[in-house]
Design an enzyme around this catalytic site. Structure first.
Site, mmCIF file in Angstrom:
data_model
loop_
_atom_site.group_PDB
_atom_site.id
_atom_site.type_symbol
_atom_site.label_atom_id
_atom_site.label_comp_id
_atom_site.label_asym_id
_atom_site.label_seq_id
_atom_site.Cartn_x
_atom_site.Cartn_y
_atom_site.Cartn_z
ATOM 1 N N ALA A 1 -17.720 -70.412 40.368
ATOM 2 C CA ALA A 1 -18.583 -71.065 41.109
ATOM 3 C C ALA A 1 -19.544 -71.814 40.385
ATOM 4 C CB ALA A 1 -19.367 -70.025 41.890
ATOM 5 N N GLY B 1 -18.019 -74.884 39.471
ATOM 6 C CA GLY B 1 -17.782 -75.904 40.797
ATOM 7 C C GLY B 1 -18.999 -76.433 41.186
ATOM 8 N N ASP B 2 -20.119 -75.745 41.230
ATOM 9 C CA ASP B 2 -21.339 -76.411 41.409
ATOM 10 C C ASP B 2 -21.820 -77.344 40.589
ATOM 11 O OD1 ASP B 2 -24.084 -76.220 42.883
ATOM 12 O OD2 ASP B 2 -24.741 -75.759 40.797
ATOM 13 N N ALA B 3 -21.437 -77.718 39.320
ATOM 14 C CA ALA B 3 -21.608 -78.573 38.658
ATOM 15 C C ALA B 3 -20.670 -79.917 39.010
ATOM 16 C CB ALA B 3 -21.665 -78.306 37.166
#
Length: 129
Positions: free
Chosen positions: A22, A25-27
């Site tokens: 995550a 994935g956030d980046a």
């Protein structure tokens, strides 16, 4: 030396903590949203930041997730669920618990797709296809 866009074997990525997926994935999602905004609009950076923040928020991610959830494969759904159900060190101040948990699962899925080099699939899901 590490290179940008280095892919990892799927077996290795599946062993990475869902919270770490995550994190990646956030980046990935933040960069996707920012690039899309810059390509489509000629706004000031302040306006771009406000638009980006609302889309990248747990609430915004949850809205996209609802659209793409039926499109996920069994493996992708398993990665999403691992992320959604993972114990997280923080809680959201501006989203419901369900939205925050779903957004973590969404981000874990994006991290998984990115790290395994499944860029076309990643693009397809982010564009809602």
């Amino acid at each position: 030396m590490f290179q940008l866009f280095t892919t990892l074997p799927e077996t290795q990525v599946k062993n990475i903590s869902p919270v770490t997926l995550a994190f990646v994935g956030d980046a990935v999602y933040t960069l996707y949203v920012r690039e899309k905004l810059v390509a489509e609009h000629d706004f000031s950076t302040g306006t771009l930041q406000k638009l980006s923040s609302s889309t990248v928020s747990a609430h915004g991610q949850n809205e996209l997730l609802e659209k793409i959830l039926p499109l996920l494969t069994e493996d992708e759904l398993a990665i999403f669920k691992r992320g959604r159900n993972a114990k997280k060190p923080t809680r959201s101040k501006s989203a419901t618990v369900a939205e925050y948990n779903n957004s973590t699962g969404f981000e874990a899925l994006l991290g998984y797709l990115y790290l395994t080099g499944k860029y076309e699939r990643l693009e397809g899901l982010l564009s809602g296809n």
